[in-house]
Design a protein around this motif. Structure first.
Motif, PDB file in Angstrom:
ATOM      1  N   THR A  34     -27.637  24.818 -11.089  1.00  0.00           N
ATOM      2  CA  THR A  34     -27.183  24.675  -9.778  1.00  0.00           C
ATOM      3  C   THR A  34     -25.789  24.622  -9.727  1.00  0.00           C
ATOM      4  N   LEU A  35     -25.020  23.909 -10.511  1.00  0.00           N
ATOM      5  CA  LEU A  35     -23.790  23.717 -10.757  1.00  0.00           C
ATOM      6  C   LEU A  35     -22.804  24.896 -11.236  1.00  0.00           C
ATOM      7  N   SER A  36     -23.461  25.935 -11.763  1.00  0.00           N
ATOM      8  CA  SER A  36     -22.906  27.162 -12.394  1.00  0.00           C
ATOM      9  C   SER A  36     -22.857  28.190 -11.486  1.00  0.00           C
ATOM     10  N   GLY A  37     -21.462  28.717 -11.516  1.00  0.00           N
ATOM     11  CA  GLY A  37     -21.281  30.021 -10.682  1.00  0.00           C
ATOM     12  C   GLY A  37     -21.089  31.135 -11.847  1.00  0.00           C
ATOM     13  N   PRO A  38     -20.862  32.353 -11.330  1.00  0.00           N
ATOM     14  CA  PRO A  38     -20.789  33.646 -12.292  1.00  0.00           C
ATOM     15  C   PRO A  38     -20.040  33.364 -13.393  1.00  0.00           C
ATOM     16  N   ASP A  39     -18.986  32.643 -13.384  1.00  0.00           N
ATOM     17  CA  ASP A  39     -17.992  32.395 -14.272  1.00  0.00           C
ATOM     18  C   ASP A  39     -17.725  30.992 -15.041  1.00  0.00           C
ATOM     19  N   THR A  40     -18.745  30.252 -14.694  1.00  0.00           N
ATOM     20  CA  THR A  40     -19.038  28.904 -15.453  1.00  0.00           C
ATOM     21  C   THR A  40     -19.463  28.937 -16.720  1.00  0.00           C
ATOM     22  N   VAL A  41     -18.691  28.252 -17.750  1.00  0.00           N
ATOM     23  CA  VAL A  41     -19.344  28.188 -19.031  1.00  0.00           C
ATOM     24  C   VAL A  41     -19.649  26.414 -19.315  1.00  0.00           C
ATOM     25  N   THR A  42     -20.860  26.501 -20.058  1.00  0.00           N
ATOM     26  CA  THR A  42     -21.294  25.093 -20.287  1.00  0.00           C
ATOM     27  C   THR A  42     -21.253  24.927 -21.683  1.00  0.00           C
ATOM     28  N   TYR A  43     -20.653  23.808 -22.097  1.00  0.00           N
ATOM     29  CA  TYR A  43     -20.876  23.541 -23.471  1.00  0.00           C
ATOM     30  C   TYR A  43     -21.736  22.408 -23.809  1.00  0.00           C
ATOM     31  N   LEU A  44     -22.662  22.372 -24.481  1.00  0.00           N
ATOM     32  CA  LEU A  44     -23.799  21.354 -24.870  1.00  0.00           C
ATOM     33  C   LEU A  44     -23.530  21.203 -26.439  1.00  0.00           C
TER      34      LEU A  44
END
Length: 93
Positions: A34-44
């Protein structure tokens, strides 16, 4: 259920949240999606812990794939040598 996000973030950081005994994995994946767009990067960061019902890593990947997210394990050699350890993985989503 989260409403559609009016904004998308450039970077999302998640640490110690893939813990099925404490937190269900599906809402975490939904929030990232939900919070991500096409250029979002998530690190876990993910430390493997035994869970008798399923492998949390596999479950996260399965749920992420269902919502169109790709998960990649960041190789240890691409991490800072002082701040990385073999028993904690970093995932890029």
């Amino acid at each position: 259920t989260l409403p559609p996000s009016p904004r998308h973030y450039d970077v999302i950081l998640v640490s110690d949240c893939v813990l099925p005994k404490l937190y269900p994995i599906a809402p975490l994946v939904k929030a990232i999606s939900t919070l991500s767009g096409p250029d979002t990067v998530t690190y876990l960061s993910y430390e493997h812990r035994y869970y008798p019902e399923y492998d949390p890593r596999d479950k996260f990947n399965e749920l992420a794939e269902e919502v169109g997210l790709q998960v990649r394990k960041v190789p240890l050699e691409n991490q800072h040598p002082i701040y990385s350890v073999e028993d904690i993985e970093v995932w890029e989503v």
